[in-house]
Design a protein around this motif. Structure first.
Motif, PDB file in Angstrom:
ATOM      1  N   LYS A  45      37.925  35.647  46.637  1.00  0.00           N
ATOM      2  CA  LYS A  45      37.381  36.320  47.717  1.00  0.00           C
ATOM      3  C   LYS A  45      37.745  35.999  48.887  1.00  0.00           C
ATOM      4  CE  LYS A  45      32.900  36.258  44.976  1.00  0.00           C
ATOM      5  NZ  LYS A  45      31.441  35.382  44.934  1.00  0.00           N
ATOM      6  N   PRO A  46      37.918  36.595  49.964  1.00  0.00           N
ATOM      7  CA  PRO A  46      37.520  38.199  49.881  1.00  0.00           C
ATOM      8  C   PRO A  46      38.588  38.821  49.304  1.00  0.00           C
ATOM      9  CG  PRO A  46      38.092  37.449  52.158  1.00  0.00           C
ATOM     10  CD  PRO A  46      38.251  36.240  51.555  1.00  0.00           C
ATOM     11  N   PHE A  47      37.997  39.865  48.583  1.00  0.00           N
ATOM     12  CA  PHE A  47      39.345  40.751  47.803  1.00  0.00           C
ATOM     13  C   PHE A  47      39.137  42.047  48.069  1.00  0.00           C
ATOM     14  CE2 PHE A  47      35.231  40.473  45.552  1.00  0.00           C
ATOM     15  CZ  PHE A  47      34.772  41.854  45.252  1.00  0.00           C
ATOM     16  N   SER A  48      40.226  42.845  47.843  1.00  0.00           N
ATOM     17  CA  SER A  48      40.134  44.071  48.295  1.00  0.00           C
ATOM     18  C   SER A  48      39.495  44.893  46.914  1.00  0.00           C
ATOM     19  CB  SER A  48      41.611  44.351  48.645  1.00  0.00           C
ATOM     20  OG  SER A  48      41.713  45.940  48.074  1.00  0.00           O
ATOM     21  N   PRO A  49      38.681  45.830  47.359  1.00  0.00           N
ATOM     22  CA  PRO A  49      37.939  46.637  46.081  1.00  0.00           C
ATOM     23  C   PRO A  49      39.186  47.531  45.388  1.00  0.00           C
ATOM     24  CG  PRO A  49      36.697  46.748  48.245  1.00  0.00           C
ATOM     25  CD  PRO A  49      37.781  46.006  48.527  1.00  0.00           C
ATOM     26  N   LEU A  50      40.037  47.953  46.378  1.00  0.00           N
ATOM     27  CA  LEU A  50      41.188  48.910  45.602  1.00  0.00           C
ATOM     28  C   LEU A  50      42.052  47.940  44.663  1.00  0.00           C
ATOM     29  CD1 LEU A  50      42.286  51.550  46.148  1.00  0.00           C
ATOM     30  CD2 LEU A  50      44.010  50.518  47.823  1.00  0.00           C
ATOM     31  N   GLU A  51      42.326  46.682  45.216  1.00  0.00           N
ATOM     32  CA  GLU A  51      42.965  45.808  44.406  1.00  0.00           C
ATOM     33  C   GLU A  51      42.234  45.543  42.806  1.00  0.00           C
ATOM     34  OE1 GLU A  51      44.525  41.318  44.632  1.00  0.00           O
ATOM     35  OE2 GLU A  51      43.815  42.293  46.450  1.00  0.00           O
ATOM     36  N   SER A  82      39.924  47.461  41.625  1.00  0.00           N
ATOM     37  CA  SER A  82      39.775  48.663  40.600  1.00  0.00           C
ATOM     38  C   SER A  82      41.162  48.903  39.880  1.00  0.00           C
ATOM     39  CB  SER A  82      39.219  49.821  41.311  1.00  0.00           C
ATOM     40  OG  SER A  82      39.863  50.233  42.413  1.00  0.00           O
ATOM     41  N   THR A  83      42.234  48.691  40.787  1.00  0.00           N
ATOM     42  CA  THR A  83      43.593  48.899  40.257  1.00  0.00           C
ATOM     43  C   THR A  83      43.814  47.818  39.211  1.00  0.00           C
ATOM     44  OG1 THR A  83      44.322  49.364  42.304  1.00  0.00           O
ATOM     45  CG2 THR A  83      45.798  48.901  40.704  1.00  0.00           C
TER      46      THR A  83
END
Lengths: 127, 812
Positions: free
Chosen positions: A106-112, A114-115
């Protein structure tokens, strides 16, 4: 194919965020708010993917949950992504020792995220 | 026989040949010029020469004597072979051999015969040996000749006596002369400076001899001339020139007297007819004895005088050279002889100091005087074995110097009234020693102070690995008493330390540690690279009497010795603060990550995807909310850091009345979305306090917001303010009470932990720093924070603030 996905985090905002992030994929999502809760759900529901926070109140933290799941032969194929604020090398090593398949800080990227999850789903589909 | 001959070399044969020739000459002279009766002569020169040869060259030359006699008798005298030659051979060879053997066997007052005739006893030994050996030779000769009827048995005693007398005088006159003139003595007398006197002496002696024995200048001296004159001359020679010249003159006199007797002139002119030269014999014997004994006696005295003065000089040089001052104190008269160096030590020249004990007494430092005199008295009374004393003495230039005095009673001679007579001793300057001694003493005191005052614990083990020193700091750190530790063995010490560590940590034992494994410490090695303390030490965690972290370093003072020193530095504070700081930082970072992940997540989703209106609003609200929580977290973090770092310097303390502050706070305090108001009970009359108004307001706000946040919207939050007067330390007590969710005992225990949040649902905004901040602020004011809580029932927070005493009350 719809994958069963379990979100484990004590913080409701984080759970909301994760749910929203994954709402664009084809997932059946459940939530748990602590370690014990998570293990119960995993044992009954057999999710394919678990997003697991480490620091949670209660008897069991994320690492313990991960270890128990990976020890169980019927559950060991569960894809576990640790999702935590603890980002030091030592913590990552601990996660990997516990048998986690992925470690997101955290903090993480939502895109990352979901990928990562969809890549797992794709791989499983091919098999 | 061949083997025997091999023992002689060419030089020996040469010498032996010479001896044979000498014998030829001697016997010719004796038989031609000296009166002889049958086979005996009144002076038998060969017996003296034979003994001298054996004494000078060794017994092994006896064959040359034998051959000399044989050759002389056969070829010079033409004597019949037997019995005459056999007697001569036997007695002449036997006599010197017996004499030499006797001289090697006899002792006089444990003195062995010395052929240099340095002592009168040497001459007495020589005379005795000659008398005995001559008797044996005469007995042998007379007996054989009587047996063969050459002598009549009735003449045996007179023959024996005559033979014996001749042989004895031969030895007395000839042997010393030869020994003295042939001797290779290192201290040969030197006549250079008295050449004239020696010449005069010999001349006068010769003329006197001529007058006495040859009847010269008869017309002038007539019957006045008497043979005792010669004794005067012999004494002159003995006293002035010693044995050599005296013996020379005696020999000369002997020749003159014998010639006179032969020619019928002078003193012994009628002696042959009257007494068979017995008078002459006695005269020569007495003259020789007097001359030789007097010479040797005087020579010996002179020698010992030289030796004494040499030894005195050596002592003097040794004492003066060592720089010590010497004194010699006559205890009866109190007269003292001070050496030159004694006076020089004090800066005086030879004549500036007198010869009385007061010269010393008056110069001794008054502080040292009593002790010095007492030490002397103790020694004189035989209470102490020796006299040594250290005292200061006044120098000529007015300075004080330290001296070590040592002395002893001279020869321990006691006078009639049983008092010691003399005391002799030295003074050695020891000012430098004293100075060093003081410096050392000072250093030791300093080191001891450092040792005692050191905040580090120090344990010293001696060579047998027993504890020899422990300082207070170690006793304090370990909680072990000095008495319990001193003298114990290293392995027991290890066990005691392990005991303090308990089960939770291990004490690295040192008793089994090889010496080479220890850092050796040497003062000489100044240039050692600098090391941090932690580089050469081990961390030890003890839990008894309390949790401490110690840094132990083990040092060996000397590689050769077994003694060790252990240092224990208490690094608990550093270590725990380090740990706390790192925990705090990682917790703070962690606390920031969660809200940031929500902000980042929603922001990214909004950017990438499209959502319906209501979801969008919800997401933006969340972003806003989490941003605010980050801001407040940062603010509180900074506040806390500021308070901790400056240890209260940020506080602006002023005398303030609390009542208006509380009133305005409770009036205005509102939580967003919460319509409740604080229920404030009636305020008592409150004294003025010394506080930082803003900080107190912040603390109270934090308390109230907690109460509001964790209680349901319809419950009551109340605040009470009261003043205790019970103790002599009056306090204001502020109680904030809610009827909210409360805390479990586990949660309550961690309430002051930074970032700890009992609620982790994320529903209630907060940083987990509020309670820490309240605690910091109130404790800075000298007060206390007490939190009581029951799960599901509610929480009571009590803050106390001390009331400063005004002057009057303080005096009471």
């Amino acid at each position: 194919m719809t994958y069963k996905l379990l979100i484990v985090d004590d913080n409701s905002e984080v759970r909301n965020l994760l749910r929203l992030t994954l709402s664009f994929g084809d997932y059946e999502i459940k939530e748990a708010i602590n370690g014990v809760d998570a293990l119960n759900v995993i044992n009954e529901w057999h999710p394919a993917i678990v997003l697991l926070d480490i620091m949670m109140p209660g008897e069991k933290d994320g690492l313990q949950v991960c270890r128990e799941v990976k020890k169980d032969p019927t559950l060991k194929d569960t894809f576990i992504a640790m999702l935590t604020a603890r980002g030091q090398d030592q913590d990552i090593q601990e996660g990997s020792d516990a048998g986690a398949d992925a470690y997101l800080i955290k903090p993480f990227s939502p895109l990352e995220l979901s990928t990562l999850v969809s890549r797992f789903a794709l791989k499983n589909k091919q098999i | 026989m061949t083997r025997h001959l091999n023992n002689y070399n060419r030089a020996d044969f040469k010498l032996m040949l010479g001896i044979i020739l000498v014998y030829l000459l001697l016997i010719k002279i004796v038989f031609s010029y000296i009166y002889t009766e049958g086979e005996a002569s009144i002076i038998w020169l060969p017996s003296g020469v034979g003994l001298a040869i054996l004494l000078l060259h060794g017994k092994r030359y006896w064959p040359s004597i034998f051959l000399g006699i044989l050759v002389s008798y056969v070829f010079v005298l033409n004597r019949p072979l037997l019995p005459s030659i056999s007697v001569a051979l036997l007695s002449n060879t036997l006599e010197p051999l017996i004499a030499v053997w006797l001289l090697s066997a006899m002792q006089y007052r444990s003195r062995v015969f010395d052929a240099n005739l340095n002592d009168p006893s040497d001459f007495l030994l020589l005379t005795t040996a000659a008398a005995i050996s001559a008797l044996i030779a005469a007995l042998t000769g007379c007996s054989i000749l009587s047996i063969f009827n050459t002598y009549a048995w009735k003449d045996f005693p007179s023959n024996l006596l005559y033979w014996w007398m001749g042989n004895l005088l031969g030895v007395i006159l000839v042997t010393p002369l030869m020994l003295i003139w042939r001797k290779k003595s290192s201290h040969k007398p030197n006549f250079e400076h008295q050449k004239l006197e020696v010449a005069l002496y010999i001349g006068v002696s010769f003329i006197t001899g001529q007058v006495l024995f040859m009847d010269k200048m008869h017309s002038f001296f007539g019957n006045v001339a008497q043979n005792y004159w010669m004794f005067g001359l012999v004494c002159w020679g003995a006293v002035r020139f010693g044995l050599r010249i005296t013996l020379l003159v005696i020999s000369m006199v002997g020749v003159q007297a014998l010639l006179g007797a032969k020619l019928g002139l002078g003193t012994f002119g009628h002696d042959y007819a009257q007494s068979h030269l017995t008078n002459f014999w006695f005269y020569m014997l007495t003259l020789s004895l007097v001359g030789i004994l007097l010479s040797t006696f005087i020579q010996k005295r002179r020698q010992s005088e030289i030796e004494l003065s040499m030894s005195e000089m050596r002592w003097k040089y040794a004492l003066e050279g060592s720089g010590d001052g010497v004194w010699d104190w006559n205890l009866q008269t109190n007269e003292v002889i001070f050496s030159k160096s004694w006076k020089a030590m004090l800066g005086y020249s030879e004549h500036e100091i007198g010869n009385h004990i007061s010269e010393w007494e008056n110069r001794v430092h008054p502080e040292d005087k009593i002790k010095a005199l007492a030490d002397i008295q103790a020694y004189l009374n035989c209470i102490s074995v020796s006299y040594t004393n250290e005292h200061r003495m006044l120098c000529k230039d007015g300075s004080w110097k330290w001296f070590l005095a040592r002395g002893m009673m001279f020869n321990q001679i006691k006078s009639i009234n049983n008092k010691p007579e003399r005391m002799v001793g030295t003074h050695t300057e020891i000012s430098r020693h004293k100075l060093l001694e003081n410096v050392l003493k000072q250093n030791e005191e300093d080191l001891h102070t450092i040792f005692a005052q050191s905040p580090d614990g120090i344990v010293v083990f001696d060579d047998s690995r027993d504890i020899s020193h422990i300082n207070d700091a170690f006793c304090q750190i370990s909680g072990l008493s000095y008495d319990k530790l001193i003298g114990i063995k290293e392995n027991i010490f290890d066990a005691m330390m392990q005991n303090l560590c308990g089960d939770r940590s291990r004490y690295p034992a040192t008793s089994n540690l090889q010496h080479t494994a220890i850092t050796s410490f040497s003062i000489k090695q100044k240039a050692q690279p600098k090391r941090r303390a932690s580089d050469r030490g081990e961390h030890i965690e003890i839990f008894i009497p309390e949790h401490r972290v110690l840094l132990r370093s083990l040092i060996q003072l000397d590689q050769q010795r077994l003694s060790r020193v252990m240092y224990f530095r208490d690094i608990t504070a550093e270590t725990l603060i380090d740990r706390m700081k790192s925990d705090f930082l990682s917790t703070a970072a962690h606390e920031l990550r969660t809200p940031m992940s929500i902000i980042l997540g929603y922001a990214e989703l909004l950017k990438l995807r499209s959502f319906d209106q209501s979801t969008q609003i919800k997401m933006v609200d969340s972003i806003h909310e989490q941003s605010q929580s980050i801001v407040s977290l940062l603010n509180e973090l900074l506040d806390l850091a500021r308070i901790e770092a400056r240890a209260g310097k940020a506080f602006n303390m002023q005398k303030t009345s609390l009542a208006p502050i509380i009133k305005s706070l409770t009036d205005t305090f509102m939580m967003a979305g919460d319509l409740r108001k604080v229920k404030l009970s009636a305020l008592p009359e409150l004294p003025e306090l010394l506080i930082d108004k803003e900080k107190i307001v912040q603390a109270l706000k934090n308390c109230l917001s907690n109460a509001f946040k964790f209680s349901s919207i319809d419950s009551e939050v109340s605040m009470d303010v009261s003043l205790t007067q019970v103790t002599n330390k009056p306090e204001i007590i502020i109680t904030i009470r809610d009827h909210g969710i409360g805390m479990t005992s586990l949660q309550l225990a961690r309430v002051f932990e930074k970032f700890y949040r009992a609620d982790t649902s994320g529903k209630v905004a907060g940083t987990g720093l509020g309670m820490s901040l309240i605690k910091e602020i109130i404790e800075y004011h000298g007060g206390e924070v007490i939190v009581e809580s029951e799960f599901g029932i509610g929480t009571v927070v009590t803050l106390t603030l001390p009331v400063p005493l005004n002057k009057k009350e303080r005096e009471l």
